[in-house]
Design a protein around this motif. Structure first.
Motif, short mmCIF file in Angstrom:
data_model
loop_
_atom_site.label_atom_id
_atom_site.label_comp_id
_atom_site.label_asym_id
_atom_site.label_seq_id
_atom_site.Cartn_x
_atom_site.Cartn_y
_atom_site.Cartn_z
N ARG A 81 0.84 -1.21 0.00
CA ARG A 81 0.00 0.00 0.00
C ARG A 81 0.87 1.26 0.00
NH1 ARG A 81 -2.73 -0.77 4.32
NH2 ARG A 81 -1.64 0.71 5.65
N GLU B 78 0.92 4.17 -2.77
CA GLU B 78 0.59 5.56 -2.41
C GLU B 78 1.71 6.53 -2.77
OE1 GLU B 78 -0.23 5.31 1.76
OE2 GLU B 78 -2.26 4.51 1.44
N ARG B 79 2.95 6.13 -2.56
CA ARG B 79 4.10 7.00 -2.81
C ARG B 79 4.60 6.92 -4.26
NH1 ARG B 79 7.02 8.70 1.87
NH2 ARG B 79 5.48 8.87 3.53
#
Length: 143
Positions: A28, A32-33
């Motif tokens: 995750r 996200e990054r």
């Protein structure tokens, strides 16, 4: 060109997780990054690197339980590193010889950053473009 110059063009934030972080949480975080790997750290000590590729390999070996596995059970342990004054060619050689896509950078025993094969290729392309511009200017008589 040195590894320091590659790091200077990157954001200074290093993304890290603890050994206990689950693979699902790491996946995750990578999503996200929009990055390909996270450092697995115990305090200030680099234990290894967990990449998207490492997660896929773990998924192939443990199709039903990989999300709950610990990062340190899936990471690639710290094996190779470089330093800020290393040349681009030295970094490429280390990455190629050791078949790694991510290379931790240390200076005076402290983690200074992380470079990827993409960072190295981008720097190499930039170096070639600069050489072409200079050679073209030289040949055309422009100074």
């Amino acid at each position: 060109m040195t590894v320091a110059s590659i790091l200077a063009s990157k954001p200074r934030t290093l993304v890290s997780v603890t050994p206990e972080t689950t693979v699902g949480e790491v996946a995750r975080l990578l999503h996200e990054r929009q990055i390909g790997a996270a450092l697995v750290m115990q305090g200030d000590t680099l234990l290894g690197i967990l990449s998207e590729r490492g997660i896929v390999r773990a998924l192939a070996l443990h199709p039903s339980g990989v999300r709950g596995m610990r990062a340190d059970s899936v990471m690639k342990p710290r094996q190779v590193e470089t330093h800020l004054s290393a040349t681009l060619e030295e970094a490429m050689r280390i990455m190629t010889d050791n078949r790694v896509r991510y290379l931790p950078v240390f200076e005076d025993g402290h983690l200074a950053g992380l470079i990827s094969i993409g960072d190295v290729v981008k720097a190499e392309l930039g170096r070639h473009a600069h050489e072409v511009t200079n050679l073209t200017a030289y040949i055309s008589g422009a100074h």
